[in-house]
Design an enzyme around this catalytic site. Structure first.
Site, PDB file in Angstrom:
ATOM      1  N   SER A 184      27.499   5.119 -30.035  1.00 52.71           N
ATOM      2  CA  SER A 184      27.122   5.550 -28.809  1.00 52.71           C
ATOM      3  C   SER A 184      25.800   6.265 -28.596  1.00 52.71           C
ATOM      4  CB  SER A 184      28.224   6.339 -27.789  1.00 52.71           C
ATOM      5  OG  SER A 184      29.137   5.349 -27.449  1.00 52.71           O
ATOM      6  N   ASP A 233      27.387   2.960 -18.208  1.00 51.98           N
ATOM      7  CA  ASP A 233      28.012   3.794 -18.649  1.00 51.98           C
ATOM      8  C   ASP A 233      28.869   4.716 -17.808  1.00 51.98           C
ATOM      9  OD1 ASP A 233      28.507   6.216 -20.693  1.00 51.98           O
ATOM     10  OD2 ASP A 233      26.830   5.418 -21.741  1.00 51.98           O
ATOM     11  N   HIS A 276      29.457  11.458 -20.913  1.00 49.78           N
ATOM     12  CA  HIS A 276      28.940  10.405 -21.832  1.00 49.78           C
ATOM     13  C   HIS A 276      27.811   9.594 -21.280  1.00 49.78           C
ATOM     14  CE1 HIS A 276      28.877   6.569 -24.201  1.00 49.78           C
ATOM     15  NE2 HIS A 276      29.712   7.298 -25.216  1.00 49.78           N
TER      16      HIS A 276
END
Length: 840
Positions: free
Chosen positions: A619, A180, A255
């Site tokens: 996600s 990620d 994220h």
């Protein structure tokens, strides 16, 4: 003929070790007319993982027994000592092939695939492609990224966590690797300050933590045990911005921090945003270890070569689970979608015992929008949960409009006049000069005397979604104008974008519905008083009150499959032919998810400087399942990836919290007004059921050899299978389709006549008697045998399913097989068919 494949789909997953070797400096990269680019080169010799001796459970038996012939049939186990020689062989090969020429080797891949990433020109690429040692050359391509309450919604406190011994040890000993945007190591979700129970030392992990100025020594701890970053492809291209992207595992985006906390964040961390406590956060497996492999970045996304390196390293380090919240921009070209560097490397990861979870993608709700293709990858779609932060706007005509926004209310019992941004402009501003004035982004455009004490109405356009305009800026403008609050109505062109509730430090509301926005504006415009002669506005008569949206209620019908969650059928190729593989595998909470946020993130201005943020997407769904997989792995350390997949799939829920079938949103325009009963193409086997997955009763096993047989069954795949895996497809191989794999589902893209399918199940529970029931798809008659069986622990049972076409169907139709044990186990097997009556 040049054997170079041009690939530009934007998602990638593979694994490698970080080896940067250059024969020249970046300043010597290329002239203006040079066509140099980054290429991923794979060699025909097998990677280290394929040299490992198989360690199968005694009771495990492959359903298929093709005579596979690997190039290297050595039974000797190879480990880290093999790595230097592999890297040296790469360097020697390149020196001989590109003798005296300039090139940059970014990485050597060796653990899951054997190859390297190079910065070379097209002539050098052709020269490499002519070497017999080279299997494939692929152009590097771009990649992109695709709770406080969800553990309760999933029943963990009274279910799965209790079975594990409580949240205090849930997931302990299991290592989850995240590919990620990195992690903020200072976040309380990742500290190891548990005074009651110290973390054990993971004996099977060999990863390290990078040390850099922005990721100093001590950033890792007994919970966050590994952290690296991979960016050589971006650096070589000259697009890496070290001040914004951070040349370290530190997360400059947010994220990666978010997804890691959803899966394995600490239990009981207060979620305080804009000075309001929204509850206490916990990951699904709060005691699991975290190892981070940063390969995506805020300013440019990511590149395949870097992601490949990250995954290869994760496998070499010894992670148990890989969570990938990244998806492709387009489907891979070639013989089949499965044959791409990512999925092939992940196949090797599965062979090494790693359970791989991937987000389905956010390109729904149309059919065949799936962005995760292969049967060895566990694909997760996104659903809602029942928590809603309700906000509303009550108009002077007693009409109440629902909305969203983490905002305080206006004074109780009091209505305030409203004024549109377009009617609040000062004399020097006009729409002709600034077409975006309605978005309330510039204080100098407005007349404070007109706005003071009123509710300012602003437009929420696509510019907010793109980050060109922000809620925060509009609120600052409103405060400077002494407005009482702000109302955002939706621009019709924002359809198709998920809007999350946003922190507001004054009364405010976002109206996400176009129809409700029209209702607001109609009332507002009808309440304007004008001079009869001049038509000039005399006064604004529209009034309203904002309820506020800080308090959650839990009355929502849930789960529902979100409109943006990518749908099946699984496309087998770029012609959109259907693969006989069920995708997604299941759905999990992905909408409006609280998660940890990086202190340096500017990705969402509304949450800038906060420790938590609310995000939506597949996600967010994928790490929920990664966390549940960690709980399963903790309970059953011997479970293979396919066994974990089976436990998750066969126990999935089919009904929502109201006892009705799970629904799916059909369109992005007013999605809750277009619901329909979710099918396996929407939700796979159903909604993740963590508690039941820890006690599945019967499990389906699928081996690496089974997957190879499946790949060999694809027309024209012999050479590709050999080049990627080192296994030769037998000349007299009986074709194996996806519906032949021993998966906990049956998917047939074209069913004609009568076909029989077999599934083998193994009992991991006590002695039990099962009754079998079924519901056939439309246009098909179904017979399942046996209809009842008794099975002891460790025994296997074969289920025979015969499908006969009775009517044509132009699209997929759906059925289901249910196995009901007398001690409470329930095993669900979805059946998806397109029935075709052969023409005479």
């Amino acid at each position: 003929m040049v054997r170079v494949m041009l690939v530009r789909f934007g998602f990638l997953l593979l694994m490698i070790s970080f080896v940067f070797l250059s024969n020249n400096t970046l300043g010597q990269q290329q002239d203006d007319d040079d066509d140099s680019a980054v290429y991923i080169v794979t060699l025909k010799q097998p990677p280290i993982v394929h040299l490992f001796e198989e360690q199968e459970l005694k009771h495990k038996k492959s359903k298929f027994t093709p005579k596979l012939r690997p190039r290297n049939n050595s039974r000797k186990r190879h480990g880290k000592s093999k790595i230097p020689s592999v890297v040296q062989s790469h360097d020697s090969f390149l020196r001989k092939t590109l003798k005296g020429e300039k090139y940059i080797k970014l990485y050597s891949y060796h653990y899951l695939i054997n190859g390297f990433a190079l910065f070379i020109n097209s002539q050098q690429a052709e020269k490499l492609s002519m070497r017999k040692e080279v299997a494939n050359i692929v152009l590097d391509y771009s990649v992109r990224t695709a709770t406080t309450y969800t553990p309760q919604f999933m029943g963990l406190p009274q279910g799965a966590w209790v079975k594990e011994g409580g949240f205090e040890i849930a997931g302990e000993g299991v290592i989850i690797g995240f590919i990620d945007t990195g992690i903020d190591p200072n976040h309380p979700s990742f500290n190891d300050n548990d005074s009651k129970r110290s973390y054990p030392i993971p004996k099977h992990f060999s990863g390290v933590c990078e040390v850099t100025p922005d990721f100093p020594s001590g950033s890792c701890n007994k919970k966050l045990i590994g952290a690296r970053h991979f960016a050589q492809s971006a650096v070589t291209r000259g697009i890496f911005n070290s001040s914004e992207d951070y040349a370290s595992p530190f997360d400059g985006d947010g994220h990666g921090t978010h997804t890691a906390s959803v899966a394995a964040g600490n239990h009981g961390v207060p979620v305080i945003v804009s000075n309001h406590n929204f509850g206490y956060a916990s990951g699904i497996a709060p005691r699991a270890f975290i190892s981070v492999y940063k390969a995506l970045y805020k300013s440019f996304g990511g590149f395949a070569a870097d992601v490949v390196a990250a995954i290869d390293q994760a496998a070499q380090d010894g992670v148990d689970i890989l969570s990938l919240s990244i998806t492709p921009n387009r489907k891979p070209p070639g013989v089949a979608t499965f044959f791409n560097p990512i999925d092939m490397a992940l196949l090797s990861a599965v062979k090494a015992g790693i359970f791989v979870v991937q987000a389905a993608g956010n390109t729904g709700p149309a059919p065949k929008t799936m962005s995760s293709f292969s049967p060895w990858i566990f694909t997760v779609g996104a659903s809602s949960h029942d928590r809603v932060y309700s906000n509303s706007l009550t108009l002077g005509n007693n009409v109440t409009i629902p909305g969203m926004g983490f905002a305080i209310p206006t004074d109780s019992g009091k209505m305030y006049k409203m004024i549109s941004a377009f009617h609040a402009l000062n004399n020097s501003t006009s729409v002709d000069k600034d077409m975006y004035v309605g978005e309330c982004q510039d204080y100098e455009n407005f007349d404070q005397d007109r706005v003071s004490g009123k509710l300012l109405i602003c437009s929420y356009s696509a510019r907010f979604v793109l980050g060109l305009s922000t809620i925060k800026q509009a609120l600052d403008v409103a405060k400077n104008l002494s407005a009482t609050g702000v109302i955002f109505y939706i621009d019709p062109y924002v359809l198709g974008f998920e809007i999350n509730p946003t922190p507001m430090d004054m009364p405010g509301i976002i109206i996400p519905s176009v129809e409700d926005s029209k209702t607001l504006l109609k009332y507002y415009n009808s309440s304007i008083q004008r001079d009869v002669t001049t038509k000039e506005i005399v006064s604004f008569g529209a009034v309203a009150a904002i309820e506020g949206g800080l308090n959650a209620n839990f009355s929502n019908r849930a789960p529902k499959v979100m409109y943006y969650s990518a749908r099946g059928p699984d496309p087998e190729d770029n012609s959109f032919n259907d693969a006989d593989v069920l995708k997604p595998n299941l759905v999990a909470p992905g909408n409006s998810i609280w998660g940890a946020w990086s202190s340096a993130s500017t990705d969402s201005t509304e949450f800038e400087g906060e420790k938590f943020a609310m995000m939506s997407g597949t996600s967010m769904a994928a790490p929920h399942v990664a966390g549940v997989a960690a709980l399963i792995k903790q309970s059953y350390p011997q479970f293979t990836p396919s066994t974990i997949s089976s436990a998750l799939s066969t126990t999935a829920l089919l009904n929502d919290n109201k006892g009705s079938p799970i629904m799916a949103q059909r369109t992005y325009s007013n999605p809750d007004q277009s619901l329909y009963t979710a099918t396996p193409s929407d939700m796979g086997s159903g909604f993740v059921n963590a508690t039941a997955a820890l006690d599945p009763g019967l499990v389906f096993d699928t081996s690496f050899e089974d997957y190879i047989s499946f790949l060999c069954g694809i027309n024209g795949s012999d050479t590709v299978v050999f080049n990627y895996t080192g296994f030769r497809c037998p000349a007299n191989n009986t074709p194996v389709s996806g519906f032949d794999l021993n998966l906990p589902s049956i998917t047939v893209s074209t069913l004609s006549g009568t076909q029989t399918f077999q599934r083998s199940m193994r009992n991991i529970a006590g002695n039990e008697t099962y009754n079998v029931g079924w519901s056939p798809p439309y246009g098909v008659s179904m017979k399942v045998s046996p209809t009842q069986f008794s099975i002891a622990m460790g025994e296997n049972q074969v289920l025979s399913v015969t499908l006969t076409v009775t009517k044509n169907s132009s699209s997929s139709s759906f059925g289901r097989i249910g196995l009901f044990g007398n001690t409470g186990h329930i095993v669900n097997i979805p059946v998806t068919v397109i029935a075709k009556i052969a023409s005479s």
